[in-house]
Design a protein around this motif. Sequence first.
Motif, PDB file in Angstrom:
ATOM      1  N   UNK A 189      -5.374  40.481  -2.996  1.00 46.75           N
ATOM      2  CA  UNK A 189      -6.710  40.787  -2.499  1.00 46.75           C
ATOM      3  C   UNK A 189      -7.536  39.523  -2.617  1.00 46.75           C
ATOM      4  N   UNK A 190      -8.644  39.463  -1.877  1.00 47.97           N
ATOM      5  CA  UNK A 190      -9.502  38.274  -1.973  1.00 47.97           C
ATOM      6  C   UNK A 190     -10.000  38.083  -3.402  1.00 47.97           C
ATOM      7  N   UNK A 191     -10.296  39.199  -4.088  1.00 48.40           N
ATOM      8  CA  UNK A 191     -10.790  39.097  -5.461  1.00 48.40           C
ATOM      9  C   UNK A 191      -9.710  38.524  -6.372  1.00 48.40           C
ATOM     10  N   UNK A 192      -8.487  39.010  -6.248  1.00 43.84           N
ATOM     11  CA  UNK A 192      -7.415  38.508  -7.117  1.00 43.84           C
ATOM     12  C   UNK A 192      -7.126  37.037  -6.826  1.00 43.84           C
ATOM     13  N   UNK A 193      -7.213  36.627  -5.562  1.00 39.51           N
ATOM     14  CA  UNK A 193      -7.019  35.224  -5.229  1.00 39.51           C
ATOM     15  C   UNK A 193      -8.131  34.366  -5.819  1.00 39.51           C
ATOM     16  N   UNK A 194      -9.365  34.900  -5.836  1.00 38.47           N
ATOM     17  CA  UNK A 194     -10.478  34.149  -6.408  1.00 38.47           C
ATOM     18  C   UNK A 194     -10.317  33.982  -7.915  1.00 38.47           C
ATOM     19  N   UNK A 195      -9.943  35.072  -8.599  1.00 36.91           N
ATOM     20  CA  UNK A 195      -9.747  34.994 -10.042  1.00 36.91           C
ATOM     21  C   UNK A 195      -8.600  34.048 -10.366  1.00 36.91           C
ATOM     22  N   UNK A 196      -7.537  34.126  -9.583  1.00 33.01           N
ATOM     23  CA  UNK A 196      -6.407  33.220  -9.751  1.00 33.01           C
ATOM     24  C   UNK A 196      -6.880  31.769  -9.682  1.00 33.01           C
ATOM     25  N   UNK A 197      -7.701  31.457  -8.690  1.00 27.92           N
ATOM     26  CA  UNK A 197      -8.218  30.096  -8.548  1.00 27.92           C
ATOM     27  C   UNK A 197      -9.147  29.723  -9.700  1.00 27.92           C
ATOM     28  N   UNK A 198      -9.997  30.670 -10.104  1.00 29.05           N
ATOM     29  CA  UNK A 198     -10.928  30.406 -11.204  1.00 29.05           C
ATOM     30  C   UNK A 198     -10.188  30.036 -12.488  1.00 29.05           C
TER      31      UNK A 198
END
Length: 269
Positions: A189-198
């Motif tokens: 999901x976009x959220x999981x990809x964002x957290x992954x990047x963070x």
Amino acid sequence: MLSHHQLVTRRLLLAVAGLGLLSMSGCEFPAVDGGDGAAPSAAPGTPTPPSAPASPATSTGPAPTPLPPQPRSLSNPLFSLAADDRLVALTLDDGPDPVHTPLVLDILHKYGIRATFFLIGENAARQPALVREIARQGHHIANHTWTHPDLRSVTETQIRDELRRTSDLLGEATGRTPTWFRAPGGDWSDVSLQVCADLGMRPMGWSVDPQDWSRPGTSLITTRVLAAIGPGSIVLNHDGGGDRSQTIAALETYLPVLLDEGYRFTAPQ
């Protein structure tokens, strides 16, 4: 050079020979229905990276209010390697498992292959010595969440906790913080990809999925891998999450075939 027909015939003969030996040693298992995994969904669209903040203008007045931290730019999951030769990656999900993971490690050691293990945090917490052994043997350890949830149905706070707890544990156990993350079932999901990047990680998918999680039989797992693999492939297998005897028997069969055909294995950094 062998023709395509000769190459396919050779693969089948080698695979059948290997399976015959495995059957004689009791390593072949009948196919069963069901499984405890899930087929990956389609990858989400490419997110738009956030714009960089403009530099504040020079002023003799009060200092400008600092801008809040900006999120890291998102990246789509890596589904294959950028390789024009026979370089491939073997990945194993859902471990560590006290029974099956050591058997997988023995096979990889036998053939001199380095793999990437996507570990579940709660499993790693129960098997810290096994986590260290995977790392000691030179394999790459990666993040596969703490409890293996569907990340499309949980909150951002829960996703962040799932990933952070796992990375912290694996970092403490091995001395190296994971740099790769894989969503359970490939359900990004976009959220999981964002957290992954963070959290300083990159997402990795796969391009060859024999669906070994469903325990379709050693022969079918082997055939699916040999039929689908090519230069740059990322192969998905499982060493945890259930009875992985068929996966282990398939690895023992198809890995020497691929090595004989000139394939080389890497663990992406």
